[in-house]
Design a protein around this motif. Structure first.
Motif, PDB file in Angstrom:
ATOM      1  N   GLN A 152       1.091  -1.457   0.250  1.00 13.78           N
ATOM      2  CA  GLN A 152      -0.355  -0.229  -0.140  1.00 13.78           C
ATOM      3  C   GLN A 152       1.132   0.990   0.005  1.00 13.78           C
ATOM      4  N   LEU A 153       0.625   2.165  -0.864  1.00 12.62           N
ATOM      5  CA  LEU A 153       1.283   4.447  -1.082  1.00 12.62           C
ATOM      6  C   LEU A 153       0.601   4.705  -0.267  1.00 12.62           C
ATOM      7  N   THR A 154       1.150   5.925   0.228  1.00 12.35           N
ATOM      8  CA  THR A 154       0.720   6.976   0.127  1.00 12.35           C
ATOM      9  C   THR A 154       0.310   7.879  -0.107  1.00 12.35           C
ATOM     10  N   SER A 155      -0.670   8.996  -0.259  1.00 15.07           N
ATOM     11  CA  SER A 155      -0.567   9.820  -0.607  1.00 15.07           C
ATOM     12  C   SER A 155       0.839  10.628  -1.264  1.00 15.07           C
ATOM     13  N   PRO A 156       1.251  11.188   0.365  1.00  8.81           N
ATOM     14  CA  PRO A 156       3.344  12.135  -0.431  1.00  8.81           C
ATOM     15  C   PRO A 156       3.690  11.450  -1.282  1.00  8.81           C
ATOM     16  N   LEU A 157       3.690   9.174  -1.264  1.00 14.18           N
ATOM     17  CA  LEU A 157       4.302   8.907  -1.817  1.00 14.18           C
ATOM     18  C   LEU A 157       4.058   9.414  -3.259  1.00 14.18           C
ATOM     19  N   LEU A 158       2.841   9.873  -3.311  1.00 17.72           N
ATOM     20  CA  LEU A 158       2.278   8.989  -5.460  1.00 17.72           C
ATOM     21  C   LEU A 158       2.588  10.730  -5.184  1.00 17.72           C
ATOM     22  N   LEU A 159       2.612  11.850  -4.652  1.00 12.55           N
ATOM     23  CA  LEU A 159       2.892  13.317  -4.902  1.00 12.55           C
ATOM     24  C   LEU A 159       3.737  13.396  -5.408  1.00 12.55           C
ATOM     25  N   GLN A 229      -5.004  13.038  -2.059  1.00 14.34           N
ATOM     26  CA  GLN A 229      -5.535  13.082  -0.306  1.00 14.34           C
ATOM     27  C   GLN A 229      -7.157  12.976  -0.278  1.00 14.34           C
ATOM     28  N   MET A 230      -7.671  13.238  -1.187  1.00 12.98           N
ATOM     29  CA  MET A 230      -9.212  13.249  -1.224  1.00 12.98           C
ATOM     30  C   MET A 230      -9.567  11.252  -1.663  1.00 12.98           C
ATOM     31  N   ASN A 231      -8.954  11.083  -2.788  1.00 15.04           N
ATOM     32  CA  ASN A 231      -9.094   9.904  -3.561  1.00 15.04           C
ATOM     33  C   ASN A 231      -8.197   9.004  -2.837  1.00 15.04           C
ATOM     34  N   GLU A 232      -7.735   9.212  -1.795  1.00 14.93           N
ATOM     35  CA  GLU A 232      -6.596   7.999  -1.023  1.00 14.93           C
ATOM     36  C   GLU A 232      -8.134   7.673   0.204  1.00 14.93           C
ATOM     37  N   LYS A 233      -8.742   9.088   0.688  1.00 16.98           N
ATOM     38  CA  LYS A 233      -9.749   8.015   1.685  1.00 16.98           C
ATOM     39  C   LYS A 233     -10.871   7.235   0.921  1.00 16.98           C
TER      40      LYS A 233
END
Length: 405
Positions: A152-159, A229-233
């Motif tokens: 699983q990845l996080t939004s900061p990593l995708l950014l 962040q919105m699409n992560e949730k």
């Protein structure tokens, strides 16, 4: 299946397998699948384990179960069969969210999402795991299931990965501006400028990482960090400007907007011209309120007629509004002085105004003004009599008595 932005696939545990063709002979169908983990896979899952409050466990490396339609024409998105029921090693796995209520007696489908079944999997390389799938077949539709080992990845990593993809050349956006502002000969209204906001439509804040999808036709950008962040949730991947699909793979950072954000820090809106240039749209200053000067009327001093030498006495003035202590003070202001009138001066005045005052020995008492309403009647009567009696006794036959209220 379609790749998911927030998950990196480490290994395939069960390849996409068909659940069987849909038939109307049986109401429900059931199928079993078995998979086993290698020692390396078990180690990766255990190392990524994190204990949450309440004794719950979370894993960054997960065993993920996915469903989709059996179509090979294009990558398929997650899609659940009707009346889906999942058991992992004999334990029921709860589906995420709540199914929408039935409409007209027909069960509505849940939105498809990947299922994290790590908590029910035996983390051992010696014992295999079993998955039981029960579903209601649909005529003309066939579903497939698959199991993956993912990280699983996080939004900061995708950014960070989005920044590494690169920034679109500003000249590309300038060419798009010129194309939009090019005069259309068939159009009656010519557009000579285009206003664009520097505020993110998601968080109503100033853009930090301006981006948009390459499939979008608008110039307006949104903030990449807030969008991820919105699409992560709740993954939807819908553009907040045009409400069209804006997947992670299609996102690009706009270089022109980065230059604009760095050049002006005090504006929230800009305007593009036909040649691709831009200018800031600063808020209009509030108009200064005109101060209306109050009209001041000059006070006209009251002229006092000098006393004549004919021996005529001045008219006595009794001020009923002053206190007893006022008698010792200096003369009142000019506006409070009263003009006295002698009998010899009566013919000079208008005859109609003083037609009822031929006899100067008679006097008239005007009505009490509002300022005297606060004075008690006893006090006013006593002071009136005390001040008036000596003046009346010493008054001559030709004297005029004027009362001031």
């Amino acid at each position: 299946m379609k790749p998911l932005p927030f998950y990196d696939v480490l290994d395939v545990l069960i390849k996409p397998s068909s659940l069987g063709a849909g038939t109307a002979q049986r109401f429900q169908q059931e199928k079993y699948f078995i998979f086993a983990l290698t020692p390396q896979q078990v180690r990766e899952v255990c190392i990524s384990r994190d204990f949450l409050p309440g004794g719950r466990r979370d894993y960054m490396v997960q065993i993920q179960l996915r469903f989709c339609l059996s179509e090979t024409s294009c990558p398929q998105e997650d899609n659940y069969p009707n009346s889906l029921c999942i058991k992992v090693n004999g334990k029921l796995f709860p589906l995420p969210g709540h199914a929408p209520p039935p409409k007209n007696g027909v069960e509505q489908k849940r939105p498809g999402r990947p299922l994290n079944i790590t908590s029910l999997v035996r983390l051992s390389s010696a014992v295999p795991n079993q998955i039981s799938i029960t579903w209601a077949p649909e005529i003309g539709k066939t579903y497939s299931m698959s199991v993956y080992l993912v990280r699983q990845l996080t939004s900061p990593l995708l950014l960070q990965r989005l920044r590494m993809k690169g920034i679109r050349n500003p000249d590309h956006s300038r060419a798009l501006i010129k194309e939009k502002l090019t005069a259309d000969p068939d159009s009656e209204v010519a557009t000579t400028s285009l206003r664009v906001s520097l505020m993110c439509p998601l968080g109503k804040m100033r853009l930090k990482v301006p981006c948009r999808a390459v499939t979008c036709c608008h110039l307006q950008c949104f903030d990449a960090a807030l969008y991820l962040q919105m699409n992560e949730k709740k993954p939807s991947w819908i553009c907040p400007v045009c409400d069209k699909k804006a997947t992670y793979e299609s996102l690009i950072i706009d270089g022109l907007f980065l230059e604009i954000l760095n050049d002006c820090n005090d504006v929230d809106e800009i305007k593009f011209q036909e040649d691709g240039t831009w200018c800031p749209m600063r808020p209009k200053k509030e108009a200064h309120k005109l101060q209306v000067s109050e009209t001041k009327y000059p006070s006209v001093p009251v002229r006092h007629t000098a006393p004549s030498d004919s021996g005529v006495k001045k008219a006595d003035v009794i001020d009923l509004t002053a206190d007893s202590s006022d008698e010792e003070e200096s003369d009142p202001p000019l506006k409070k002085r009263c003009v006295y009138m002698t009998k010899s001066q009566e013919p000079e005045l208008h005859p109609k105004r003083y037609s009822g005052f031929e006899d100067c020995r008679e006097y008239a008492v005007p009505a009490v003004p509002a300022s005297l309403s606060s004075i008690s009647s006893d006090r006013m009567t006593g002071r009136f009599c005390a001040s008036l009696q000596p003046r009346l006794q010493n008054r001559g036959p030709t004297d005029t008595l004027v009362l001031k209220w």
